[in-house]
Design a protein around this motif. Structure first.
Motif, mmCIF file in Angstrom:
data_model
loop_
_atom_site.group_PDB
_atom_site.id
_atom_site.type_symbol
_atom_site.label_atom_id
_atom_site.label_comp_id
_atom_site.label_asym_id
_atom_site.label_seq_id
_atom_site.Cartn_x
_atom_site.Cartn_y
_atom_site.Cartn_z
ATOM 1 N N PRO A 62 -27.875 -27.797 -12.862
ATOM 2 C CA PRO A 62 -29.332 -27.770 -12.673
ATOM 3 C C PRO A 62 -29.758 -27.318 -11.280
ATOM 4 N N GLU A 63 -28.952 -27.606 -10.252
ATOM 5 C CA GLU A 63 -29.316 -27.198 -8.897
ATOM 6 C C GLU A 63 -29.347 -25.681 -8.762
ATOM 7 N N LYS A 64 -28.386 -25.012 -9.411
ATOM 8 C CA LYS A 64 -28.356 -23.552 -9.369
ATOM 9 C C LYS A 64 -29.599 -22.970 -10.045
ATOM 10 N N LEU A 65 -29.943 -23.539 -11.216
ATOM 11 C CA LEU A 65 -31.124 -23.046 -11.920
ATOM 12 C C LEU A 65 -32.396 -23.301 -11.116
ATOM 13 N N ALA A 66 -32.483 -24.474 -10.517
ATOM 14 C CA ALA A 66 -33.662 -24.788 -9.704
ATOM 15 C C ALA A 66 -33.784 -23.824 -8.527
ATOM 16 N N ALA A 67 -32.630 -23.470 -7.926
ATOM 17 C CA ALA A 67 -32.647 -22.513 -6.815
ATOM 18 C C ALA A 67 -33.097 -21.134 -7.289
ATOM 19 N N LEU A 68 -32.629 -20.728 -8.479
ATOM 20 C CA LEU A 68 -33.051 -19.434 -9.039
ATOM 21 C C LEU A 68 -34.559 -19.409 -9.277
ATOM 22 N N ILE A 69 -35.073 -20.523 -9.790
ATOM 23 C CA ILE A 69 -36.515 -20.612 -10.053
ATOM 24 C C ILE A 69 -37.299 -20.480 -8.749
ATOM 25 N N ARG A 70 -36.854 -21.179 -7.706
ATOM 26 C CA ARG A 70 -37.557 -21.110 -6.419
ATOM 27 C C ARG A 70 -37.526 -19.698 -5.843
ATOM 28 N N GLU A 71 -36.355 -19.079 -5.909
ATOM 29 C CA GLU A 71 -36.223 -17.739 -5.339
ATOM 30 C C GLU A 71 -37.040 -16.718 -6.121
ATOM 31 N N LEU A 72 -37.056 -16.866 -7.452
ATOM 32 C CA LEU A 72 -37.881 -15.959 -8.258
ATOM 33 C C LEU A 72 -39.350 -16.126 -7.904
ATOM 34 N N GLY A 73 -39.783 -17.388 -7.784
ATOM 35 C CA GLY A 73 -41.186 -17.637 -7.447
ATOM 36 C C GLY A 73 -41.561 -17.031 -6.113
ATOM 37 N N MET A 74 -40.697 -17.215 -5.100
ATOM 38 C CA MET A 74 -40.970 -16.651 -3.777
ATOM 39 C C MET A 74 -40.989 -15.124 -3.816
ATOM 40 N N TYR A 75 -40.022 -14.560 -4.521
ATOM 41 C CA TYR A 75 -39.936 -13.101 -4.597
ATOM 42 C C TYR A 75 -41.154 -12.516 -5.318
ATOM 43 N N TRP A 76 -41.538 -13.134 -6.418
ATOM 44 C CA TRP A 76 -42.670 -12.623 -7.188
ATOM 45 C C TRP A 76 -43.976 -12.729 -6.388
ATOM 46 N N GLU A 77 -44.203 -13.883 -5.788
ATOM 47 C CA GLU A 77 -45.473 -14.099 -5.089
ATOM 48 C C GLU A 77 -45.569 -13.312 -3.784
ATOM 49 N N ASN A 78 -44.422 -13.056 -3.146
ATOM 50 C CA ASN A 78 -44.446 -12.352 -1.861
ATOM 51 C C ASN A 78 -44.194 -10.849 -1.964
ATOM 52 N N VAL A 79 -43.500 -10.437 -3.003
ATOM 53 C CA VAL A 79 -43.137 -9.020 -3.134
ATOM 54 C C VAL A 79 -43.538 -8.451 -4.493
#
Length: 358
Positions: free
Chosen positions: A186-203
């Motif tokens: 679950p930690e890996k998936l949670a990290a993927l979710i956070r990174e996707l959110g940051m990437y989408w909202e910022n780039v």
């Protein structure tokens, strides 16, 4: 100075990690990862749609309050106008104008006659002004009332849409939480979710809108296409036919924008498909054309699917981009006095039927 250098280095490292393609791209992901990222991206976009609707609601409520104040002012104005108009009409029907008629009949000279007539004309014009003012105020109050009624309908639609999007988010959040709970990592998936959110909202969102902005700008210059490809337009007894070939459209769009050179456009059965890749971003856009006559005749582009780095964006994002960026074209700007009656996409070509408009 060393602290400043270290801060810049850390910021650059964070941005580098954020932009790593393998972390935010659906390629080489498991079905579990793909599903949870798809749902997470939809949650981000539905959250943004909810925020947008709430802003619209606030603006609509403010407008409704202003209209209500305007309606109250108009009610006061029309009340005064109604009283004045009533007095004028009563004067006609109750004989108060008989004195004027008597004055006209009793004059002893042509000069006095014209003086009385001038005075009567002034009164009559004043009466007409009062009655016209009443009619104008009455029309104004009807128009304001209609605006309030229309706004009430819009607000009801916004409320319904807001509830719908909140229900969708709740369902997706439950789905994401269920996958996280059942995951072996679950930690890996949670990290993927956070990174996707940051990437989408910022780039990601910025870049997607930039592509749409460039496409809209290029399509606004679509009349230039006919200047480059005059053979595309042919006439017949029923009007004209415009045939746009896939390779010609690609050449035209690539010539309009450096950014669009990263994209290729294909005509398939009923769909136009645009694909582009630059750095860590991949975009696929699928859409169709239809003839629209309101508010004016045009070939309107509808966004059917939008895929960002292998993840499909929700309908709210597609609808927003379709509203914000006009990717259609207008036949009258190509040939004056014509209207589109049909738009059909087949393998490699877009065919538009045009008729002479009155």
């Amino acid at each position: 100075m060393n602290r400043n250098i270290m801060a810049i280095f850390l910021a650059a490292l964070l941005l580098f990690n954020l932009l790593q393609p393998h972390r935010v791209h659906a390629a080489a992901m498991s079905d579990e990862e793909l599903r949870i990222l798809q749902d997470s991206l939809s949650i981000i976009e539905l959250d943004r749609e909810i925020a947008r609707i709430e802003v619209q609601q606030e603006e609509a409520h403010r407008t409704a309050e202003q209209l209500q104040l305007e309606l109250e002012r108009k009610n006061e104005q029309i009340h005064r106008s109604r009283e004045q108009a009533g007095k004028r009409l009563a004067a006609y029907y109750m004989g108060e104008r008989e004195s004027l008629m008597a004055a006209i009949l009793s004059v002893n000279s042509l000069k006095d006659f014209f003086a009385v007539m001038d005075y009567y004309q002034i009164i009559a014009e004043r009466d007409r002004d009062v009655l016209d003012a009443y009619k104008s105020e009455y029309a104004g109050i009807k128009a304001t009332k209609k605006k309030i009624d229309n706004l009430s309908v819009e607000l009801a639609g916004m409320k319904e849409n807001l509830l719908k999007q909140r229900a969708r988010i709740s369902e997706l959040q439950n789905s994401v939480q269920g996958v996280l709970s059942a995951s072996s990592d679950p930690e890996k998936l949670a990290a993927l979710i956070r990174e996707l959110g940051m990437y989408w909202e910022n780039v990601g969102l910025y870049e997607v809108r930039r592509y749409f902005r460039e496409l809209a700008s290029a399509m606004a210059d679509f009349p230039d296409f006919l200047q480059e490809h005059k053979e595309s337009l042919t006439s017949d007894r029923s009007g004209y036919t415009l045939i746009v070939r896939e390779e010609d459209l690609n050449s035209f769009l690539h010539g309009k924008s450096e950014l669009l050179k990263d994209m290729s456009f294909q005509f398939e059965n009923g769909l136009i498909i645009a694909k582009g890749k630059r750095d860590s971003l991949e975009l696929q856009l699928e859409g169709s054309y239809s003839v629209v006559n309101d508010p004016e005749n045009c070939i309107k582009f509808h966004v059917e699917r939008l895929i960002f780095n292998g993840l499909e964006l929700p309908d709210t994002t597609r609808n927003e981009l379709e509203q914000d960026f006009d990717l259609g074209f207008y036949p009258k700007k190509i040939v004056p006095f014509v209207e589109a009656t049909e738009a059909a996409i087949s393998e490699g070509t877009l065919k538009v039927k045009l008729k002479l408009g009155l």
